[in-house]
Scaffold this active site. Structure first.
Site, PDB file in Angstrom:
ATOM      1  N   SER A   1     -23.089  15.191  -0.711  1.00 37.12           N
ATOM      2  CA  SER A   1     -23.508  13.796  -0.826  1.00 37.12           C
ATOM      3  C   SER A   1     -24.890  13.578  -1.445  1.00 37.12           C
ATOM      4  CB  SER A   1     -23.496  13.144   0.570  1.00 37.12           C
ATOM      5  OG  SER A   1     -24.367  13.839   1.441  1.00 37.12           O
TER       6      SER A   1
ATOM      7  N   GLY B   1     -23.718  21.154   8.415  1.00 39.99           N
ATOM      8  CA  GLY B   1     -23.734  20.648   9.774  1.00 39.99           C
ATOM      9  C   GLY B   1     -24.333  21.635  10.755  1.00 39.99           C
TER      10      GLY B   1
ATOM     11  N   ASN C   1     -15.443  20.138  -4.296  1.00 38.15           N
ATOM     12  CA  ASN C   1     -15.526  19.917  -2.848  1.00 38.15           C
ATOM     13  C   ASN C   1     -15.011  18.542  -2.440  1.00 38.15           C
ATOM     14  OD1 ASN C   1     -16.596  22.445  -2.568  1.00 38.15           O
ATOM     15  ND2 ASN C   1     -18.683  21.791  -2.233  1.00 38.15           N
TER      16      ASN C   1
ATOM     17  N   TYR D   1     -21.452  11.786  -7.486  1.00 32.49           N
ATOM     18  CA  TYR D   1     -21.136  11.601  -6.072  1.00 32.49           C
ATOM     19  C   TYR D   1     -20.345  10.316  -5.854  1.00 32.49           C
ATOM     20  CZ  TYR D   1     -21.909  10.163  -1.227  1.00 32.49           C
ATOM     21  OH  TYR D   1     -21.741   9.702   0.045  1.00 32.49           O
TER      22      TYR D   1
END
Length: 328
Positions: free
Chosen positions: A76, A36, A91, A140
């Protein structure tokens, strides 16, 4: 409600935070900034840290009177998940379980999960609704589905009600131009074509032109990121008002091919960037289109940005104004 948003400095998370702030919620963003951007958080309280840190989570819940959580922190990348299953299990699942346990112990009873259409795997039919079998074909999608299943057990044991939102292809940017999509590496089609229009890529490659679709290229359901953000608010308010746990798809219920995206981007940007055709990529289904009728019926959600050109135009405005992303 006072809301804790994990991953709130990311692409979707920052738009959720912005929408919450617009509606006068008290927002605490928790993000480790591994992917981020601090600049993407437009207000509220920001804490740099990890959602798997149980002591920190409990402290934030106590200090800010957190009554609900939006959980967007996750790895992701589909391809990476297949080569690094350890990373994704640790994670997405390990930290996710630690986070849920800390919340349960701290007394939080409302939880919104950022999930994915990847839980469905190869589609047996389209549009894909929530009744479609969940058979993920990558790590994922598998970790997201497992976390959804774990949520059911936490609800039974601790009374933690939840809404899981299964996104299709998030796209576009804040129409105000303040925040947008900045990934490294970038893997999403629309920002890639924006980079080509800006001259930051020498070409765009279309992977596969012989699919059983009208123009031979893959078809996907693109949903504007601001429409995703609104869905999170509606889900939070449904839980606040005593609504049950639920799972919802989020998409426009309209498919657009890779060629359509490319031609729309050329039209919006006015740039005739280079496009090449390449072979199919392994694991790319021909068509992925959402059935979003359930959330429309239950929560009254409706996409505001239903046209592909609107989505691409907001992306172009942000990328043109931020050619180096949040770096300048």
């Amino acid at each position: 409600m006072n809301i804790l948003v994990t991953g709130g400095a990311g692409y979707i998370g920052s738009h959720v935070v912005k929408e919450l702030l617009k509606r006068n919620y008290h927002v605490v963003t928790l993000d480790n900034l591994s992917k981020g951007h601090r600049e993407a958080v437009t207000g509220g309280v920001f804490v740099q840290g990890d959602c798997g840190d149980a002591a920190l989570v409990k402290e934030l819940v106590r200090e800010h009177g957190i009554s609900a959580v939006v959980h967007l922190a996750a790895d992701s990348l589909v391809g990476e998940s297949m080569t690094r299953p350890d990373k994704y299990c640790q994670n997405n699942l390990g930290n996710g379980i630690n986070f849920l346990t800390a919340l349960a112990e701290a007394g939080v009873r409302r939880f919104i999960l950022s999930s994915t259409a990847a839980v469905y795997g190869e589609p047996e039919y389209t549009p894909i609704d929530e009744a479609h079998p969940a058979q993920p074909v990558n790590v994922y999608g598998g970790t997201k589905l497992m976390l959804e299943q774990i949520l059911r057990w936490y609800e039974r044991a601790y009374g933690l009600r939840y809404v899981s939102l299964r996104y299709f292809n998030a796209a576009g940017a804040d129409p105000g131009g303040r925040i947008g999509e900045d990934h490294d590496p970038e893997t999403h089609l629309i920002p890639l074509v924006m980079q080509a229009a800006l001259g930051q890529r020498d070409k765009i490659v279309i992977y596969g032109t012989d699919y059983p679709t009208p123009d031979g290229t893959c078809v996907r359901d693109y949903i504007h990121v601001s429409d995703l953000a609104v869905a999170h608010i509606l889900a939070l308010e449904a839980l606040r008002d005593g609504g049950p746990s639920a799972v919802y798809n989020l998409g426009n219920e309209r498919g657009h091919s890779v060629r359509e995206v490319v031609e729309t981007a050329r039209r919006v940007t006015g740039v005739d960037f280079v496009v090449e055709e390449g072979p199919r990529r392994e694991g790319d289904p021909a068509v992925l289109v959402a059935g979003s009728g359930r959330i429309q019926r239950d929560l009254g959600w409706r996409p505001r940005y239903g046209e592909l050109e609107e989505i691409v135009r907001t992306a172009w405005e942000w990328h043109r104004g931020h050619p180096r992303g949040y770096g300048g």
